[in-house]
Write a protein that holds these residues in place. Structure first.
Motif, PDB file in Angstrom:
ATOM      1  N   TYR A 197       0.843  -1.187   0.000  1.00  5.51           N
ATOM      2  CA  TYR A 197       0.000   0.000   0.000  1.00  5.51           C
ATOM      3  C   TYR A 197       0.883   1.243   0.000  1.00  5.51           C
ATOM      4  CZ  TYR A 197      -3.351  -3.538   1.355  1.00  5.51           C
ATOM      5  OH  TYR A 197      -4.118  -4.669   1.392  1.00  5.51           O
ATOM      6  N   ARG A 198       0.308   2.348  -0.364  1.00  8.25           N
ATOM      7  CA  ARG A 198       1.133   3.528  -0.578  1.00  8.25           C
ATOM      8  C   ARG A 198       1.663   4.149   0.700  1.00  8.25           C
ATOM      9  NH1 ARG A 198      -2.763   8.533  -2.385  1.00  8.25           N
ATOM     10  NH2 ARG A 198      -4.021   8.685  -0.494  1.00  8.25           N
ATOM     11  N   TYR A 199       1.203   3.706   1.839  1.00 12.41           N
ATOM     12  CA  TYR A 199       1.670   4.301   3.088  1.00 12.41           C
ATOM     13  C   TYR A 199       2.690   3.418   3.794  1.00 12.41           C
ATOM     14  CZ  TYR A 199      -2.169   7.478   2.297  1.00 12.41           C
ATOM     15  OH  TYR A 199      -3.014   8.402   1.739  1.00 12.41           O
ATOM     16  N   CYS A 200       3.382   2.604   3.036  1.00 11.53           N
ATOM     17  CA  CYS A 200       4.352   1.701   3.630  1.00 11.53           C
ATOM     18  C   CYS A 200       5.614   1.677   2.781  1.00 11.53           C
ATOM     19  CB  CYS A 200       3.760   0.300   3.716  1.00 11.53           C
ATOM     20  SG  CYS A 200       4.868  -0.939   4.391  1.00 11.53           S
ATOM     21  N   GLY A 201       6.778   1.612   3.399  1.00 10.76           N
ATOM     22  CA  GLY A 201       8.037   1.532   2.680  1.00 10.76           C
ATOM     23  C   GLY A 201       9.112   0.948   3.577  1.00 10.76           C
ATOM     24  N   SER A 202      10.304   0.728   3.037  1.00 13.99           N
ATOM     25  CA  SER A 202      11.344   0.100   3.838  1.00 13.99           C
ATOM     26  C   SER A 202      12.730   0.458   3.331  1.00 13.99           C
ATOM     27  CB  SER A 202      11.170  -1.419   3.856  1.00 13.99           C
ATOM     28  OG  SER A 202      11.096  -1.922   2.532  1.00 13.99           O
ATOM     29  N   GLY A 203      13.700   0.295   4.219  1.00 11.33           N
ATOM     30  CA  GLY A 203      15.085   0.613   3.908  1.00 11.33           C
ATOM     31  C   GLY A 203      15.803  -0.530   3.220  1.00 11.33           C
ATOM     32  N   GLY A 204      16.971  -0.218   2.661  1.00 15.35           N
ATOM     33  CA  GLY A 204      17.787  -1.222   1.999  1.00 15.35           C
ATOM     34  C   GLY A 204      18.503  -2.120   2.983  1.00 15.35           C
ATOM     35  N   GLY A 205      18.830  -3.324   2.547  1.00 14.09           N
ATOM     36  CA  GLY A 205      19.550  -4.282   3.373  1.00 14.09           C
ATOM     37  C   GLY A 205      20.912  -4.607   2.798  1.00 14.09           C
ATOM     38  N   TYR A 206      21.775  -5.177   3.664  1.00 16.09           N
ATOM     39  CA  TYR A 206      23.071  -5.690   3.208  1.00 16.09           C
ATOM     40  C   TYR A 206      23.554  -6.718   4.236  1.00 16.09           C
ATOM     41  CZ  TYR A 206      27.972  -5.732   1.628  1.00 16.09           C
ATOM     42  OH  TYR A 206      29.221  -6.092   1.195  1.00 16.09           O
ATOM     43  N   ALA A 207      24.385  -6.332   5.212  1.00 20.68           N
ATOM     44  CA  ALA A 207      24.793  -7.281   6.246  1.00 20.68           C
ATOM     45  C   ALA A 207      23.632  -7.601   7.176  1.00 20.68           C
ATOM     46  CB  ALA A 207      25.966  -6.732   7.048  1.00 20.68           C
ATOM     47  N   SER A 208      22.740  -6.641   7.346  1.00 23.83           N
ATOM     48  CA  SER A 208      21.476  -6.884   8.058  1.00 23.83           C
ATOM     49  C   SER A 208      20.344  -6.360   7.187  1.00 23.83           C
ATOM     50  CB  SER A 208      21.467  -6.192   9.427  1.00 23.83           C
ATOM     51  OG  SER A 208      21.496  -4.785   9.290  1.00 23.83           O
ATOM     52  N   ALA A 209      19.150  -6.859   7.425  1.00 28.12           N
ATOM     53  CA  ALA A 209      17.993  -6.445   6.631  1.00 28.12           C
ATOM     54  C   ALA A 209      17.598  -5.012   6.964  1.00 28.12           C
ATOM     55  CB  ALA A 209      16.822  -7.382   6.888  1.00 28.12           C
ATOM     56  N   GLY A 210      16.945  -4.364   6.013  1.00 27.79           N
ATOM     57  CA  GLY A 210      16.378  -3.052   6.290  1.00 27.79           C
ATOM     58  C   GLY A 210      15.184  -3.161   7.221  1.00 27.79           C
ATOM     59  N   GLN A 211      14.607  -2.033   7.556  1.00 28.62           N
ATOM     60  CA  GLN A 211      13.437  -2.006   8.439  1.00 28.62           C
ATOM     61  C   GLN A 211      12.266  -1.323   7.739  1.00 28.62           C
ATOM     62  OE1 GLN A 211      14.324  -0.480  12.388  1.00 28.62           O
ATOM     63  NE2 GLN A 211      16.477  -1.018  12.135  1.00 28.62           N
ATOM     64  N   SER A 212      11.064  -1.680   8.160  1.00 27.67           N
ATOM     65  CA  SER A 212       9.849  -1.133   7.555  1.00 27.67           C
ATOM     66  C   SER A 212       9.414   0.151   8.240  1.00 27.67           C
ATOM     67  CB  SER A 212       8.719  -2.156   7.660  1.00 27.67           C
ATOM     68  OG  SER A 212       9.051  -3.351   7.008  1.00 27.67           O
ATOM     69  N   TRP A 213       8.638   0.933   7.500  1.00 27.22           N
ATOM     70  CA  TRP A 213       8.016   2.127   8.058  1.00 27.22           C
ATOM     71  C   TRP A 213       6.557   2.152   7.620  1.00 27.22           C
ATOM     72  CZ3 TRP A 213       5.626   6.199   5.451  1.00 27.22           C
ATOM     73  CH2 TRP A 213       5.225   7.271   6.258  1.00 27.22           C
ATOM     74  N   ASN A 214       5.660   2.446   8.572  1.00 24.03           N
ATOM     75  CA  ASN A 214       4.240   2.572   8.282  1.00 24.03           C
ATOM     76  C   ASN A 214       3.728   3.927   8.727  1.00 24.03           C
ATOM     77  OD1 ASN A 214       2.480   0.161   7.272  1.00 24.03           O
ATOM     78  ND2 ASN A 214       4.103  -0.768   8.510  1.00 24.03           N
ATOM     79  N   ASN A 215       2.917   4.546   7.899  1.00 22.95           N
ATOM     80  CA  ASN A 215       2.201   5.751   8.292  1.00 22.95           C
ATOM     81  C   ASN A 215       1.325   5.446   9.504  1.00 22.95           C
ATOM     82  OD1 ASN A 215      -0.555   7.327   8.001  1.00 22.95           O
ATOM     83  ND2 ASN A 215       1.043   8.613   7.120  1.00 22.95           N
ATOM     84  N   ILE A 216       1.206   6.404  10.405  1.00 25.08           N
ATOM     85  CA  ILE A 216       0.452   6.150  11.638  1.00 25.08           C
ATOM     86  C   ILE A 216      -1.044   5.964  11.381  1.00 25.08           C
ATOM     87  CG2 ILE A 216       2.113   7.363  13.080  1.00 25.08           C
ATOM     88  CD1 ILE A 216       0.201   9.734  13.117  1.00 25.08           C
ATOM     89  N   TYR A 217      -1.543   6.410  10.220  1.00 28.22           N
ATOM     90  CA  TYR A 217      -2.970   6.309   9.936  1.00 28.22           C
ATOM     91  C   TYR A 217      -3.328   5.044   9.153  1.00 28.22           C
ATOM     92  CZ  TYR A 217      -2.643  11.218  11.174  1.00 28.22           C
ATOM     93  OH  TYR A 217      -2.391  12.391  11.833  1.00 28.22           O
ATOM     94  N   TYR A 218      -2.341   4.482   8.473  1.00 30.96           N
ATOM     95  CA  TYR A 218      -2.592   3.312   7.635  1.00 30.96           C
ATOM     96  C   TYR A 218      -1.504   2.283   7.906  1.00 30.96           C
ATOM     97  CZ  TYR A 218      -5.557   6.534   5.034  1.00 30.96           C
ATOM     98  OH  TYR A 218      -6.518   7.438   4.675  1.00 30.96           O
TER      99      TYR A 218
END
Length: 298
Positions: free
Chosen positions: A160-181
């Motif tokens: 969904y458009r209110y979600c995204g995440s960081g890049g990974g390499y030695a460790s995985a990235g992390q997700s981010w969610n909008n507080i409303y969705y």
């Protein structure tokens, strides 16, 4: 021998060069990270061909030979050699542009003193492209746009458009969610090996949208290789993601330091990310060491 697209100007017989596969495509990327250090034996300037003193031992092609290099981004880069090196300002190299760059490799016969900065921050694989949602770049290419998961190491844009995440390499990235969705995010995954048997760039962050604001993915850290007799770091050596206040960073990059005697200070050598990106990789080869790194070296 190799044929160099774009010319062989600047190379001379006796130079050392780095040959490395920096990126493949979605179908063929198993040889990404393979590298060799070669000495130039002969140069045919008319045909842009470089001959080495020894044969290639690694595979850089799309499959199991060097006959077919379709979809592979293979770079030949001269390795500067200095008698001694003192860095007072900032020492860096060109960023990865989709074809080449992202690598700083220097050899020093005697001692290296870093008072300023060796900096490859944000010069690895790029963040999401375009003005909408999309994946970060990784070792298999640029990634796609829209409601997509991760691009291997590249951060995903989420379902969904209110979600995204960081890049990974030695460790995985992390997700981010909008507080409303709440969406389903796919952070960038891990790849590579701790002993750096293959050399990679860090992977870019994905992008998303928060109401009317786009949060673009940021580029990752590049590759630093410094081999010297003695090393003292009073400034910093960094390969981190680009600075971001928009949450979706790329990962840290790669740092490979080799010296008989090494004083790196406390956390002055840094391949960590910014917000929500995975950490990079650090390898130290030494006989004597003082100091610590972020993340911990191998």
């Amino acid at each position: 021998q190799v044929v160099v697209r774009g010319g062989v100007g600047g190379l001379e017989i006796g130079d050392e060069v780095l040959l490395i596969n920096l990126q493949g495509d979605n179908a063929n990327h198993g040889n990404v990270g393979n590298y060799e250090i070669k000495e130039v034996a002969r140069i045919n300037y008319g045909q842009n061909t470089v001959f080495f003193t020894t044969n290639l031992t690694k595979i850089y092609g799309a499959t199991d030979s060097n006959a077919d290099i379709t979809g592979q981004k293979i770079m030949l880069q001269r390795v500067p050699r200095y008698r001694s090196l003192r860095v007072d300002g900032t020492l860096t190299a060109d960023a990865w542009n989709g074809d080449k760059g992202g690598v700083m490799f220097v050899k020093v016969l005697q001692s290296t003193e870093v008072i300023g900065n060796i900096d490859m921050n944000g010069k690895g694989y790029r963040g999401s492209s375009g003005s909408g949602r999309g994946q970060g770049e990784s070792y298999n290419g640029r990634g796609s746009s829209g409601d997509v998961g991760s691009n291997n190491g590249g951060g995903g844009a989420g379902r969904y458009r209110y979600c995204g995440s960081g890049g990974g390499y030695a460790s995985a990235g992390q997700s981010w969610n909008n507080i409303y969705y709440s969406g389903t995010c796919s952070p960038g995954t891990t790849y590579g090996a701790a002993d750096l048997t293959k050399w990679f760039l860090g992977s870019g962050g994905g992008s998303t949208r928060n109401r009317n604001d786009f949060y673009y993915g940021q580029p990752a850290g590049g590759l630093i290789v410094l081999w010297t007799s003695g090393l003292s770091v009073r400034g910093s050596i960094q390969s981190r993601s680009a600075t971001t206040s928009r949450y979706l960073a790329g990962s840290g990059g790669t740092i490979f330091l080799r010296a008989r005697s090494m004083n790196v200070g406390n956390n002055r050598v840094n391949a960590a990310s910014q917000s929500r990106g995975g950490v990079g990789r650090i390898r130290l080869d030494f006989f004597g060491l003082y100091g610590t790194t972020t993340p911990e070296f191998q």
